[in-house]
Design a protein around this motif. Structure first.
Motif, PDB file in Angstrom:
ATOM      1  N   ASP A 162       0.808  -1.209   0.000  1.00 22.52           N
ATOM      2  CA  ASP A 162       0.000   0.000   0.000  1.00 22.52           C
ATOM      3  C   ASP A 162       0.848   1.269   0.000  1.00 22.52           C
ATOM      4  O   ASP A 162       0.323   2.381  -0.063  1.00 22.52           O
ATOM      5  N   THR A 163       2.183   1.115   0.076  1.00 19.62           N
ATOM      6  CA  THR A 163       3.055   2.275  -0.119  1.00 19.62           C
ATOM      7  C   THR A 163       3.017   2.768  -1.561  1.00 19.62           C
ATOM      8  O   THR A 163       3.416   3.887  -1.852  1.00 19.62           O
ATOM      9  N   GLY A 164       2.561   1.881  -2.464  1.00 19.10           N
ATOM     10  CA  GLY A 164       2.530   2.232  -3.882  1.00 19.10           C
ATOM     11  C   GLY A 164       3.686   1.692  -4.681  1.00 19.10           C
ATOM     12  O   GLY A 164       3.729   1.862  -5.900  1.00 19.10           O
ATOM     13  N   TRP A 165       4.641   1.005  -4.037  1.00 23.92           N
ATOM     14  CA  TRP A 165       5.750   0.379  -4.786  1.00 23.92           C
ATOM     15  C   TRP A 165       5.350  -1.073  -5.027  1.00 23.92           C
ATOM     16  O   TRP A 165       5.338  -1.897  -4.104  1.00 23.92           O
ATOM     17  N   LEU A 166       4.991  -1.380  -6.266  1.00 25.82           N
ATOM     18  CA  LEU A 166       4.444  -2.686  -6.625  1.00 25.82           C
ATOM     19  C   LEU A 166       5.479  -3.538  -7.350  1.00 25.82           C
ATOM     20  O   LEU A 166       6.220  -3.045  -8.207  1.00 25.82           O
ATOM     21  N   ARG A 167       5.469  -4.831  -7.065  1.00 26.96           N
ATOM     22  CA  ARG A 167       6.332  -5.804  -7.728  1.00 26.96           C
ATOM     23  C   ARG A 167       5.480  -6.975  -8.203  1.00 26.96           C
ATOM     24  O   ARG A 167       4.287  -7.032  -7.959  1.00 26.96           O
ATOM     25  N   GLU A 168       6.123  -7.921  -8.858  1.00 24.82           N
ATOM     26  CA  GLU A 168       5.506  -9.193  -9.265  1.00 24.82           C
ATOM     27  C   GLU A 168       4.140  -8.992  -9.922  1.00 24.82           C
ATOM     28  O   GLU A 168       3.949  -8.084 -10.719  1.00 24.82           O
ATOM     29  N   GLU A 169       3.186  -9.851  -9.581  1.00 23.78           N
ATOM     30  CA  GLU A 169       1.886  -9.828 -10.238  1.00 23.78           C
ATOM     31  C   GLU A 169       1.087  -8.570  -9.920  1.00 23.78           C
ATOM     32  O   GLU A 169       0.264  -8.126 -10.729  1.00 23.78           O
ATOM     33  N   ALA A 170       1.310  -7.991  -8.755  1.00 21.10           N
ATOM     34  CA  ALA A 170       0.643  -6.721  -8.440  1.00 21.10           C
ATOM     35  C   ALA A 170       1.076  -5.636  -9.420  1.00 21.10           C
ATOM     36  O   ALA A 170       0.257  -4.828  -9.886  1.00 21.10           O
ATOM     37  N   HIS A 171       2.344  -5.635  -9.748  1.00 18.30           N
ATOM     38  CA  HIS A 171       2.828  -4.668 -10.739  1.00 18.30           C
ATOM     39  C   HIS A 171       2.196  -4.932 -12.102  1.00 18.30           C
ATOM     40  O   HIS A 171       1.787  -4.003 -12.806  1.00 18.30           O
ATOM     41  N   HIS A 172       2.113  -6.184 -12.493  1.00 23.41           N
ATOM     42  CA  HIS A 172       1.524  -6.504 -13.796  1.00 23.41           C
ATOM     43  C   HIS A 172       0.071  -6.036 -13.871  1.00 23.41           C
ATOM     44  O   HIS A 172      -0.379  -5.554 -14.920  1.00 23.41           O
ATOM     45  N   ALA A 173      -0.657  -6.153 -12.768  1.00 19.35           N
ATOM     46  CA  ALA A 173      -2.053  -5.708 -12.760  1.00 19.35           C
ATOM     47  C   ALA A 173      -2.150  -4.200 -12.962  1.00 19.35           C
ATOM     48  O   ALA A 173      -3.013  -3.708 -13.704  1.00 19.35           O
ATOM     49  N   ALA A 174      -1.277  -3.457 -12.287  1.00 15.16           N
ATOM     50  CA  ALA A 174      -1.283  -2.005 -12.451  1.00 15.16           C
ATOM     51  C   ALA A 174      -0.793  -1.611 -13.840  1.00 15.16           C
ATOM     52  O   ALA A 174      -1.308  -0.669 -14.454  1.00 15.16           O
ATOM     53  N   ARG A 175       0.189  -2.333 -14.351  1.00 16.88           N
ATOM     54  CA  ARG A 175       0.722  -2.035 -15.680  1.00 16.88           C
ATOM     55  C   ARG A 175      -0.347  -2.227 -16.752  1.00 16.88           C
ATOM     56  O   ARG A 175      -0.434  -1.453 -17.709  1.00 16.88           O
ATOM     57  N   GLU A 176      -1.170  -3.255 -16.587  1.00 16.83           N
ATOM     58  CA  GLU A 176      -2.242  -3.503 -17.546  1.00 16.83           C
ATOM     59  C   GLU A 176      -3.187  -2.298 -17.621  1.00 16.83           C
ATOM     60  O   GLU A 176      -3.611  -1.892 -18.707  1.00 16.83           O
ATOM     61  N   ILE A 177      -3.506  -1.713 -16.480  1.00 15.20           N
ATOM     62  CA  ILE A 177      -4.376  -0.544 -16.461  1.00 15.20           C
ATOM     63  C   ILE A 177      -3.673   0.655 -17.103  1.00 15.20           C
ATOM     64  O   ILE A 177      -4.263   1.395 -17.899  1.00 15.20           O
ATOM     65  N   ALA A 178      -2.404   0.849 -16.750  1.00 16.42           N
ATOM     66  CA  ALA A 178      -1.669   2.003 -17.271  1.00 16.42           C
ATOM     67  C   ALA A 178      -1.546   1.947 -18.789  1.00 16.42           C
ATOM     68  O   ALA A 178      -1.879   2.916 -19.491  1.00 16.42           O
ATOM     69  N   LEU A 179      -1.078   0.817 -19.326  1.00 20.65           N
ATOM     70  CA  LEU A 179      -0.912   0.718 -20.778  1.00 20.65           C
ATOM     71  C   LEU A 179      -2.265   0.676 -21.479  1.00 20.65           C
ATOM     72  O   LEU A 179      -2.391   1.144 -22.618  1.00 20.65           O
ATOM     73  N   GLY A 180      -3.277   0.147 -20.798  1.00 17.78           N
ATOM     74  CA  GLY A 180      -4.609   0.113 -21.389  1.00 17.78           C
ATOM     75  C   GLY A 180      -5.228   1.479 -21.538  1.00 17.78           C
ATOM     76  O   GLY A 180      -6.216   1.647 -22.266  1.00 17.78           O
ATOM     77  N   SER A 181      -4.659   2.480 -20.865  1.00 13.66           N
ATOM     78  CA  SER A 181      -5.188   3.844 -20.983  1.00 13.66           C
ATOM     79  C   SER A 181      -4.776   4.512 -22.284  1.00 13.66           C
ATOM     80  O   SER A 181      -5.326   5.558 -22.643  1.00 13.66           O
ATOM     81  N   LEU A 182      -3.819   3.926 -22.989  1.00 17.58           N
ATOM     82  CA  LEU A 182      -3.362   4.509 -24.251  1.00 17.58           C
ATOM     83  C   LEU A 182      -4.366   4.209 -25.362  1.00 17.58           C
ATOM     84  O   LEU A 182      -4.846   3.087 -25.498  1.00 17.58           O
ATOM     85  N   SER A 183      -4.650   5.205 -26.171  1.00 21.40           N
ATOM     86  CA  SER A 183      -5.474   4.967 -27.348  1.00 21.40           C
ATOM     87  C   SER A 183      -4.622   4.303 -28.422  1.00 21.40           C
ATOM     88  O   SER A 183      -3.380   4.370 -28.382  1.00 21.40           O
ATOM     89  N   PRO A 184      -5.243   3.652 -29.419  1.00 19.27           N
ATOM     90  CA  PRO A 184      -4.456   3.076 -30.513  1.00 19.27           C
ATOM     91  C   PRO A 184      -3.552   4.112 -31.190  1.00 19.27           C
ATOM     92  O   PRO A 184      -2.420   3.799 -31.568  1.00 19.27           O
ATOM     93  N   ALA A 185      -4.041   5.335 -31.326  1.00 24.06           N
ATOM     94  CA  ALA A 185      -3.234   6.380 -31.972  1.00 24.06           C
ATOM     95  C   ALA A 185      -2.031   6.743 -31.104  1.00 24.06           C
ATOM     96  O   ALA A 185      -0.921   6.936 -31.625  1.00 24.06           O
ATOM     97  N   GLN A 186      -2.226   6.847 -29.791  1.00 22.06           N
ATOM     98  CA  GLN A 186      -1.109   7.152 -28.898  1.00 22.06           C
ATOM     99  C   GLN A 186      -0.075   6.036 -28.911  1.00 22.06           C
ATOM    100  O   GLN A 186       1.129   6.297 -28.916  1.00 22.06           O
ATOM    101  N   ARG A 187      -0.558   4.810 -28.915  1.00 24.81           N
ATOM    102  CA  ARG A 187       0.359   3.668 -28.932  1.00 24.81           C
ATOM    103  C   ARG A 187       1.170   3.649 -30.220  1.00 24.81           C
ATOM    104  O   ARG A 187       2.389   3.474 -30.199  1.00 24.81           O
ATOM    105  N   ALA A 188       0.510   3.844 -31.357  1.00 27.37           N
ATOM    106  CA  ALA A 188       1.219   3.841 -32.639  1.00 27.37           C
ATOM    107  C   ALA A 188       2.225   4.978 -32.709  1.00 27.37           C
ATOM    108  O   ALA A 188       3.329   4.818 -33.243  1.00 27.37           O
TER     109      ALA A 188
END
Length: 518
Positions: A162-188
Motif C-alpha cells: 500500500d506504499t505504492g511500490w508494486l512488484r511481481e503480479e501486483a505490478h503486472h495488474a497495475a501495468r495492464e491498467i496504465a498501458l490500457g489507458s493509451l489509445s491506438p493512436a497514442q500507442r502507434a
C-alpha cells in the motif's frame, strides 16, 4: 528498382578489404570493390570518406515503452526522491486532469537515501491523477492511490504494497491498467517514435519482446504492422513471452515463443531468483517457471516448429530453465534442441556449468552490455544487491563468447537507451577484465549474432548478394580495420566512463531503402 552506387567510403567488409564502394540493386548488394572499378548506376551517393558497416540489430526492445519515455517523463536523471517528485509535479501540469502520468527510469540505488516516494506523495504532486512510474528495471513501479483504485486486482496479488511500490503480479495488474489507458493512436505514435530513434542511431532491425505482463496482443501486432522499410522504419521481429503458447506466438506473427517469458524478475527490483539471498533483504527473489514447465514449453515449441526461450537473470532461475532444457533434450534429442537455436534473455549470473549447458544445447545468450556499465562493478547497484564478488562475475559476455556461445546484443530499451556503439564499448570495457570482448566480436554480437539468433544467417554482413542493410558513420575518434576506435589510447581513461567520442550515424539503409539520413 533503380540502382544506387555508394562511393568514396571505408567499408567494413572483411572479405573485400580494399572495398570503398558498393552497388545496391533490388534491395541487395550487387557489387562492392574499389571506387576505380565501380559500375554505372542510376544514382550515385558520395560517402565523403565515412565508415560503412552492417546496420545494428537490437535484440531486445520494448517499443511502446521506449517511445513513451522519449516523448514523456524520463526519470533517469532524478538523483533523489525529491527530484523525482519535482519532475512528476512539473510534468503533471502539462497533462489533462483525467490523464495518466506515465514515467520511467528512476533508480533508487543511486540516491543518497534509497527510499522512494509513496503513493500519498504522488497523489499530492500529481493533483490526484493516476500515476505509473516504472523503476529502471521495469520490473516494479511506483503508483498513486488513484491508480491503485483503478487496479483493484493488484491488492490481492503477490508483490502488492500500500506504499505504492508494486512488484511481481501486483505490478503486472497495475501495468495492464496504465498501458490500457493509451489509445491506438497514442500507442502507434509511441512505437513510431521508438523506431525512428532506432533508425537515427544506425539500427536496422529490432527484436520486440512482448507478452502478458509486458504488453498485450494489440500492442504487439500493431507494432509488427507498423514497421519495416516500406514504412520508412527499421524491421521488427517479435518474440511472444507466454508459457505453452507456441501456437499463439505463430498466429501473432512472432519468430518465437520466448523473449520476456519470465522465469524470474530483475536485480534492481530484488525479484531475480538467486541461489544466495540479496544483501539488505528481499530473500532469494522469486521463481515463476519450474524446470518441468520449461521442459514442456520447449517441447511445445518443437511441436509447432518455432523457437522458444525465457527471461532468466538470477543463477537459480537459470539453473531451473537449463534443467528444463535438459529435460527437453531427453524427449526430443539434443540435435532437435540445438537446431532450434532457443534463447535465454539476460543470463546475468551464469557459472561455468551453465555456460557448458549453453554450448551443449546451442542456446543463444541475448544480453545487454549496458547493464554492466550502469550497474556492475564494485560500487554500483549490483554490488549493493549481490556483493562485490557476485557483481564482478555478472554478465560474463567474454566467457560465453570464448567458448562459442552465440551472443545477441541489445538494450532492453527503455531499461537502457538505444545506443549500439555504447553497448559495444560496454562489452569491450566490462568492469571485470576477464569478461571483456574485442571490438570485432562485440560488434558481431550486435549484428550477425542477433540475425543468427532468428535463423537469418546470411544477414549482418557487407558482401555480394547480401541484403543491403547498412549504416554510414562519422567517426570522430577515427577507425582502423573497418571499425571505429571506441576506447581511449590512455589506459587510465578506459572503462565504463571512457571519454572517447562514439560514432554518429549519418545514414541508415534497410534492404536498399534509406530510412534515416542526417
Amino acid at each position: 528498382m533503380e540502382s544506387t552506387l555508394y562511393t568514396g567510403g571505408a567499408l567494413y567488409a572483411p572479405a573485400e578489404p580494399q572495398a570503398t564502394a558498393l552497388l545496391v540493386r533490388d534491395g541487395r548488394i550487387a557489387w562492392l570493390g574499389p571506387d576505380a572499378d565501380a559500375p554505372a548506376a542510376d544514382v550515385t551517393v558520395d560517402l565523403g570518406g565515412a565508415l560503412v558497416t552492417p546496420a545494428f540489430v537490437d535484440a531486445h526492445v520494448h517499443a511502446t515503452d521506449t517511445g513513451l519515455v522519449l516523448t514523456g517523463l524520463d526519470l533517469s536523471a532524478a538523483a533523489s526522491a525529491g527530484e523525482l517528485l519535482d519532475a512528476v509535479a512539473l510534468y503533471a501540469t502539462t497533462q489533462p486532469a483525467d490523464a495518466i502520468v506515465m514515467g520511467h527510469g528512476w533508480d533508487e540505488s543511486k540516491w543518497p537515501e534509497q527510499v522512494p516516494p509513496t503513493a500519498a506523495d504522488l497523489d499530492r504532486v500529481a493533483g490526484g491523477r493516476r500515476v505509473y512510474l516504472t523503476q529502471a528495471s521495469v520490473h516494479s513501479a511506483l503508483v498513486s492511490s488513484a491508480l491503485l483504485a483503478a487496479a483493484p486486482r493488484a491488492a490481492g496479488e503477490p508483490g502488492f504494497s500500500d506504499t505504492g511500490w508494486l512488484r511481481e503480479e501486483a505490478h503486472h495488474a497495475a501495468r495492464e491498467i496504465a498501458l490500457g489507458s493509451l489509445s491506438p493512436a497514442q500507442r502507434a505514435a509511441a512505437q513510431r517514435t521508438a523506431l525512428t530513434r532506432a533508425a537515427q542511431v544506425g539500427i536496422g532491425a529490432v527484436h520486440e519482446c512482448g507478452g502478458p505482463g509486458t504488453s498485450n496482443e494489440d500492442d504487439f501486432t500493431g507494432l509488427l504492422a507498423l514497421a519495416g522499410p516500406a514504412h520508412g522504419l527499421p524491421e521488427v521481429y517479435g518474440w511472444w513471452g507466454e508459457l505453452m503458447a507456441a501456437a499463439k506466438a505463430k498466429e501473432l506473427g512472432a519468430v518465437g515463443a520466448g523473449g520476456d517469458l519470465y522465469a524470474d524478475g530483475a536485480l534492481g527490483s530484488r525479484t531475480a531468483y538467486l541461489r544466495e539471498p540479496f544483501l539488505g533483504g528481499g530473500g532469494c527473489g522469486f521463481s515463476y517457471v519450474t524446470a518441468e514447465q520449461a521442459r514442456d514449453h520447449i517441447v511445445d515449441c518443437a511441436r509447432h516448429r518455432t523457437q522458444g526461450g525465457f527471461h532468466a537473470i538470477g543463477d537459480a532461475a537459470l539453473a531451473e530453465v537449463l534443467e528444463g532444457f535438459s529435460g527437453a533434450v531427453k524427449v526430443l534429442g539434443v540435435d532437435v534442441v540445438r537446431q532450434a537455436r532457443h534463447r535465454i534473455e539476460h543470463a546475468e549470473l551464469v557459472d561455468k556449468a551453465m555456460i557448458a549447458a549453453f554450448v551443449e544445447m546451442g542456446i543463444t545468450a541475448s544480453m545487454q552490455p549496458a547493464f554492466d556499465r550502469l550497474w556492475g562493478g564494485p560500487r554500483q547497484m549490483y554490488a549493493q544487491r549481490l556483493g562485490v564478488a557476485r557483481s564482478m562475475d555478472s554478465n560474463p559476455m567474454g566467457a560465453l563468447h570464448g567458448v562459442g556461445v552465440t551472443l545477441a546484443f541489445g538494450s532492453d530499451s527503455p531499461v537502457t537507451p538505444l545506443d549500439p556503439w555504447g553497448s559495444v564499448r560496454a562489452a569491450v570495457s566490462h568492469f571485470n577484465p576477464a569478461h571483456r570482448m574485442a571490438v570485432r566480436s562485440a560488434f558481431a554480437a550486435h549484428t550477425k549474432g542477433a540475425w543468427r539468433s532468428i535463423h537469418r544467417d546470411g544477414e549482418g554482413v557487407l558482401a555480394k548478394d547480401a541484403p543491403a542493410t547498412f549504416a554510414v558513420w562519422q567517426t570522430p575518434a577515427g577507425h582502423s580495420g573497418g571499425l571505429p576506435h571506441l576506447v581511449s589510447q590512455v589506459l587510465e581513461e578506459r572503462g565504463p566512463d571512457d571519454p572517447t567520442p562514439l560514432p554518429r550515424c549519418l545514414r541508415t539503409v534497410v534492404r536498399g531503402v534509406t530510412i534515416f539520413e542526417e
